[in-house]
Design an enzyme around this catalytic site. Sequence first.
Site, PDB file in Angstrom:
ATOM      1  N   HIS A  68      37.950  40.797  31.938  1.00 21.18           N
ATOM      2  CA  HIS A  68      38.214  39.840  33.018  1.00 21.18           C
ATOM      3  C   HIS A  68      39.293  40.341  33.967  1.00 21.18           C
ATOM      4  O   HIS A  68      39.257  40.067  35.164  1.00 21.18           O
ATOM      5  CB  HIS A  68      38.581  38.466  32.448  1.00 21.18           C
ATOM      6  CG  HIS A  68      37.388  37.663  32.056  1.00 21.18           C
ATOM      7  ND1 HIS A  68      37.143  36.396  32.543  1.00 21.18           N
ATOM      8  CD2 HIS A  68      36.359  37.953  31.235  1.00 21.18           C
ATOM      9  CE1 HIS A  68      35.998  35.939  32.026  1.00 21.18           C
ATOM     10  NE2 HIS A  68      35.509  36.864  31.233  1.00 21.18           N
ATOM     11  N   ASP A  69      40.268  41.084  33.429  1.00 20.19           N
ATOM     12  CA  ASP A  69      41.275  41.646  34.324  1.00 20.19           C
ATOM     13  C   ASP A  69      40.615  42.645  35.269  1.00 20.19           C
ATOM     14  O   ASP A  69      40.758  42.557  36.491  1.00 20.19           O
ATOM     15  CB  ASP A  69      42.404  42.324  33.521  1.00 20.19           C
ATOM     16  CG  ASP A  69      43.524  42.790  34.437  1.00 20.19           C
ATOM     17  OD1 ASP A  69      43.761  42.121  35.477  1.00 20.19           O
ATOM     18  OD2 ASP A  69      44.169  43.814  34.145  1.00 20.19           O
ATOM     19  N   VAL A  72      38.251  41.428  38.216  1.00 19.48           N
ATOM     20  CA  VAL A  72      38.805  40.622  39.299  1.00 19.48           C
ATOM     21  C   VAL A  72      40.025  41.353  39.855  1.00 19.48           C
ATOM     22  O   VAL A  72      41.028  41.486  39.189  1.00 19.48           O
ATOM     23  CB  VAL A  72      39.205  39.209  38.809  1.00 19.48           C
ATOM     24  CG1 VAL A  72      39.686  38.358  39.979  1.00 19.48           C
ATOM     25  CG2 VAL A  72      38.028  38.526  38.109  1.00 19.48           C
ATOM     26  N   ASP A  76      44.763  45.205  37.017  1.00 24.40           N
ATOM     27  CA  ASP A  76      46.124  45.122  37.564  1.00 24.40           C
ATOM     28  C   ASP A  76      46.937  44.015  36.908  1.00 24.40           C
ATOM     29  O   ASP A  76      47.963  43.595  37.442  1.00 24.40           O
ATOM     30  CB  ASP A  76      46.054  44.852  39.078  1.00 24.40           C
ATOM     31  CG  ASP A  76      45.443  43.488  39.372  1.00 24.40           C
ATOM     32  OD1 ASP A  76      44.811  42.904  38.458  1.00 24.40           O
ATOM     33  OD2 ASP A  76      45.604  42.978  40.500  1.00 24.40           O
ATOM     34  N   SER A  78      46.320  40.980  36.863  1.00 22.24           N
ATOM     35  CA  SER A  78      46.309  39.723  37.635  1.00 22.24           C
ATOM     36  C   SER A  78      45.861  38.544  36.771  1.00 22.24           C
ATOM     37  O   SER A  78      46.257  37.406  37.013  1.00 22.24           O
ATOM     38  CB  SER A  78      45.407  39.849  38.866  1.00 22.24           C
ATOM     39  OG  SER A  78      44.108  40.271  38.486  1.00 22.24           O
ATOM     40  N   HIS A 192      29.492  41.793  22.943  1.00 22.20           N
ATOM     41  CA  HIS A 192      29.063  40.487  22.434  1.00 22.20           C
ATOM     42  C   HIS A 192      28.565  40.570  20.996  1.00 22.20           C
ATOM     43  O   HIS A 192      27.904  39.666  20.514  1.00 22.20           O
ATOM     44  CB  HIS A 192      28.019  39.866  23.365  1.00 22.20           C
ATOM     45  CG  HIS A 192      28.593  39.443  24.688  1.00 22.20           C
ATOM     46  ND1 HIS A 192      27.834  39.128  25.784  1.00 22.20           N
ATOM     47  CD2 HIS A 192      29.895  39.297  25.088  1.00 22.20           C
ATOM     48  CE1 HIS A 192      28.628  38.802  26.792  1.00 22.20           C
ATOM     49  NE2 HIS A 192      29.881  38.907  26.402  1.00 22.20           N
ATOM     50  N   THR A 244      25.473  39.046  11.587  1.00 23.37           N
ATOM     51  CA  THR A 244      26.310  39.817  10.650  1.00 23.37           C
ATOM     52  C   THR A 244      27.772  39.440  10.889  1.00 23.37           C
ATOM     53  O   THR A 244      28.046  38.442  11.552  1.00 23.37           O
ATOM     54  CB  THR A 244      26.097  41.342  10.834  1.00 23.37           C
ATOM     55  OG1 THR A 244      26.358  41.675  12.193  1.00 23.37           O
ATOM     56  CG2 THR A 244      24.670  41.743  10.472  1.00 23.37           C
TER      57      THR A 244
HETATM   58  C1  HEM Z   1      27.499  41.264  31.352  1.00 21.74           C
HETATM   59  C2  HEM Z   1      28.044  40.152  31.777  1.00 21.74           C
HETATM   60  C3  HEM Z   1      28.846  39.267  30.888  1.00 21.74           C
HETATM   61  C4  HEM Z   1      28.741  37.921  30.808  1.00 21.74           C
HETATM   62  C5  HEM Z   1      27.807  37.042  31.620  1.00 21.74           C
HETATM   63  C6  HEM Z   1      29.657  37.471  29.795  1.00 21.74           C
HETATM   64  C7  HEM Z   1      29.839  36.151  29.437  1.00 21.74           C
HETATM   65  C8  HEM Z   1      30.605  35.713  28.368  1.00 21.74           C
HETATM   66  C9  HEM Z   1      30.778  34.335  27.979  1.00 21.74           C
HETATM   67  C10 HEM Z   1      30.190  33.133  28.706  1.00 21.74           C
HETATM   68  C11 HEM Z   1      31.544  34.319  26.868  1.00 21.74           C
HETATM   69  C12 HEM Z   1      31.984  33.097  26.064  1.00 21.74           C
HETATM   70  C13 HEM Z   1      33.292  32.585  26.602  1.00 21.74           C
HETATM   71  C14 HEM Z   1      33.793  31.347  25.963  1.00 21.74           C
HETATM   72  O1  HEM Z   1      33.038  30.475  25.566  1.00 21.74           O
HETATM   73  O2  HEM Z   1      35.050  31.217  25.865  1.00 21.74           O
HETATM   74  C15 HEM Z   1      31.868  35.696  26.549  1.00 21.74           C
HETATM   75  C16 HEM Z   1      32.626  36.099  25.480  1.00 21.74           C
HETATM   76  C17 HEM Z   1      33.033  37.382  25.275  1.00 21.74           C
HETATM   77  N1  HEM Z   1      32.766  38.463  26.100  1.00 21.74           N
HETATM   78 FE1  HEM Z   1      31.490  38.521  27.634  1.00 21.74          FE
HETATM   79  N2  HEM Z   1      30.306  38.542  29.289  1.00 21.74           N
HETATM   80  C18 HEM Z   1      29.855  39.662  29.916  1.00 21.74           C
HETATM   81  C19 HEM Z   1      30.294  40.952  29.733  1.00 21.74           C
HETATM   82  C20 HEM Z   1      31.288  41.306  28.858  1.00 21.74           C
HETATM   83  C21 HEM Z   1      31.926  42.601  28.808  1.00 21.74           C
HETATM   84  C22 HEM Z   1      31.620  43.748  29.762  1.00 21.74           C
HETATM   85  C23 HEM Z   1      32.830  42.559  27.801  1.00 21.74           C
HETATM   86  C24 HEM Z   1      33.770  43.623  27.321  1.00 21.74           C
HETATM   87  C25 HEM Z   1      33.512  44.901  27.345  1.00 21.74           C
HETATM   88  C26 HEM Z   1      32.748  41.233  27.206  1.00 21.74           C
HETATM   89  C27 HEM Z   1      33.442  40.819  26.109  1.00 21.74           C
HETATM   90  C28 HEM Z   1      33.383  39.556  25.569  1.00 21.74           C
HETATM   91  C29 HEM Z   1      34.047  39.194  24.332  1.00 21.74           C
HETATM   92  C30 HEM Z   1      34.789  40.132  23.401  1.00 21.74           C
HETATM   93  C31 HEM Z   1      33.830  37.825  24.144  1.00 21.74           C
HETATM   94  C32 HEM Z   1      34.384  36.957  23.022  1.00 21.74           C
HETATM   95  C33 HEM Z   1      35.745  36.441  23.458  1.00 21.74           C
HETATM   96  C34 HEM Z   1      36.539  35.682  22.416  1.00 21.74           C
HETATM   97  O3  HEM Z   1      36.279  35.812  21.224  1.00 21.74           O
HETATM   98  O4  HEM Z   1      37.460  34.947  22.819  1.00 21.74           O
HETATM   99  N3  HEM Z   1      31.825  40.501  27.890  1.00 21.74           N
HETATM  100  N4  HEM Z   1      31.280  36.517  27.480  1.00 21.74           N
END
Ligand code: HEM
Length: 331
Positions: A68-69, A72, A76, A78, A192, A244
């Site tokens: 997210h950093d 956007v 940096d 932000s 994910h 898993t």
């Molecule tokens: C491809 C587009 C992506 C979308 C649409 C997306 C969307 C989301 C959403 C909606 C969540 C759940 C958030 C919540 O309920 O709090 C999530 C969780 C997460 N995303 Fe993504 N994401 C994307 C790409 C990425 C990328 C590129 C990464 C890192 C390399 C990433 C890492 C994560 C991680 C680790 C979680 C779990 C966070 C936690 O346990 O607090 N995501 N994502």
Amino acid sequence: MAMAPSKVVVLMAFMAAALSSVSMAAGLQHGFYYSSCPQAEDTVRNVVQGMINNDPTMGAAFVRLFFHDCFVRGCDASILLDPTTSNPQTEKTTIPLRGYDAVNKIKAAVEAVCSRVVSCADILAFAARDSIVASGGFNFHMPSGRLDGFRSIADEVFQGIPSPAFQLQELLDNFATKGLNAEDLVVLSGAHSFGLTHCNFVTPRLYPTVDPTMNATFAAALKKVCPPPRNGGGFISVSNNRVTDPNKLSNQFYHNVASGQVLFTSDQTLMDQTPTTGNKTAAMVTDNAANPIAWMARFAGAMVKMGGIEVLTGTDPGEVRKVCFATNNAS
Ligand code: HEM
Ligand SMILES: *[C@@H]1O[C@H](CO)[C@@H](O)[C@H](O)[C@H]1NC(C)=O
Ligand SMILES: *[C@@H]1O[C@H](CO)[C@@H](O)[C@H](O)[C@H]1NC(C)=O
């Protein structure tokens, strides 16, 4: 949950070879703090490792914060700025993310060894890398030398961060604006395989009818965890990977995509086709499912690439913050 050190070391040797061809963003370098703060990376790693030992879900929190950093206004820091009277609408006021307090603690530990030397943007990059070591069992160099920015604007989150309802073409377009390609999209979506999601991102695929691209057995079980949103269940947490170990970063994500057992449309749509990419992303899903070590190397490379998005370095307008939640003049 943490991997035995010996297992990490074995992969390190492999990673060094695999990553020698990865390009770095201009202005970043390996071991930027080698002489100015030799303890910087070890300090971050020790604190992160301890946090993940205490709470194995924290690795995912750091990796997502870094994403997210970077998406956007570049990497940096932000995302870390708290709202102030003159800027009440910072990025963090929009989407609830986990781990802000934890990052502030890592920063405090780094400040204790080297005051005002190591940027929050780099601390976040190191913390994400160290989360991958702890939760994924593979290691790699994360280049450093980022400066912290002065601005954080809530509206930019909605322009920069992709929606979980996005279809493949929308995801490809979003990643392209950050200089990332189809392979980066597929490879990074593997994040994910771990972490948590709130049910409100999942229920649109469950109610009133189940999304036909979702595995029916999986959907039936998911409905028991995530009730219809009108019943107030939107803020219940559900594991990204329900098949898993939900705290292990791995290529399991690709098996889950192939069997329809992922939470978001944006995950499942990697199996779709576009006029320009054909079934390329689907083929990458299959390949990453079959080749866990290749995926690790690709993921490490893509994290480095993501970590180079629009970075501030050298004489760019930026600073090394004293605390991660405020700029130094706290405007
Ligand atoms: C491809 C587009 C992506 C979308 C649409 C997306 C969307 C989301 C959403 C909606 C969540 C759940 C958030 C919540 O309920 O709090 C999530 C969780 C997460 N995303 Fe993504 N994401 C994307 C790409 C990425 C990328 C590129 C990464 C890192 C390399 C990433 C890492 C994560 C991680 C680790 C979680 C779990 C966070 C936690 O346990 O607090 N995501 N994502
Ligand atoms: C659906 O998920 C179940 C496990 O929940 C699995 O056994 C089955 O193979 C999956 N179906 C498809 C079509 O992938
Ligand atoms: C992609 O398309 C090619 C040729 O049309 C086919 O051979 C291959 O099996 C397809 N791969 C996937 C993963 O669908």
